[in-house]
Design a protein around this motif. Sequence first.
Motif, PDB file in Angstrom:
ATOM      1  N   LYS A 251       0.839  -1.199   0.000  1.00  0.00           N
ATOM      2  CA  LYS A 251       0.000   0.000   0.000  1.00  0.00           C
ATOM      3  C   LYS A 251       0.872   1.247   0.000  1.00  0.00           C
ATOM      4  O   LYS A 251       1.777   1.371   0.822  1.00  0.00           O
ATOM      5  CB  LYS A 251      -0.896   0.018   1.243  1.00  0.00           C
ATOM      6  CG  LYS A 251      -1.948  -1.072   1.249  1.00  0.00           C
ATOM      7  CD  LYS A 251      -2.748  -0.996   2.541  1.00  0.00           C
ATOM      8  CE  LYS A 251      -3.687  -2.177   2.674  1.00  0.00           C
ATOM      9  NZ  LYS A 251      -4.253  -2.253   4.019  1.00  0.00           N
ATOM     10  N   ALA A 252       0.601   2.160  -0.882  1.00  0.00           N
ATOM     11  CA  ALA A 252       1.347   3.419  -0.933  1.00  0.00           C
ATOM     12  C   ALA A 252       0.839   4.327   0.185  1.00  0.00           C
ATOM     13  O   ALA A 252      -0.353   4.314   0.489  1.00  0.00           O
ATOM     14  CB  ALA A 252       1.148   4.097  -2.284  1.00  0.00           C
ATOM     15  N   PRO A 253       1.728   5.084   0.812  1.00  0.00           N
ATOM     16  CA  PRO A 253       1.265   5.991   1.866  1.00  0.00           C
ATOM     17  C   PRO A 253       0.355   7.063   1.279  1.00  0.00           C
ATOM     18  O   PRO A 253       0.606   7.579   0.201  1.00  0.00           O
ATOM     19  CB  PRO A 253       2.560   6.604   2.401  1.00  0.00           C
ATOM     20  CG  PRO A 253       3.562   6.402   1.331  1.00  0.00           C
ATOM     21  CD  PRO A 253       3.162   5.162   0.597  1.00  0.00           C
TER      22      PRO A 253
END
Length: 75
Positions: free
Chosen positions: A30-32
């Motif tokens: 998951k990308a921040p």
Amino acid sequence: MKLLALLLLMLALVWLWRRGRRIAPPGAAKAPRLAPPQRMLACAACGTHVPACDAVAGRRGNYCCARHRREAEGE
Ligand SMILES: [Zn+2]
């Protein structure tokens, strides 16, 4: 010889399993979530750029602080 081949197969499977876990740890894909970009305004007195929500609006433009608005507009 058959036992050795079985042992090597087991080691290879354990190695592949551990390598796969290291490459894709849970939750790492998951990308921040980043905050949306903010509009920046230049202070009419000193030129400092401040976020639009923090800028002090004046008659002759926007300022970085109330002191610069006072000094620039003579209030
Ligand atoms: Zn300023």
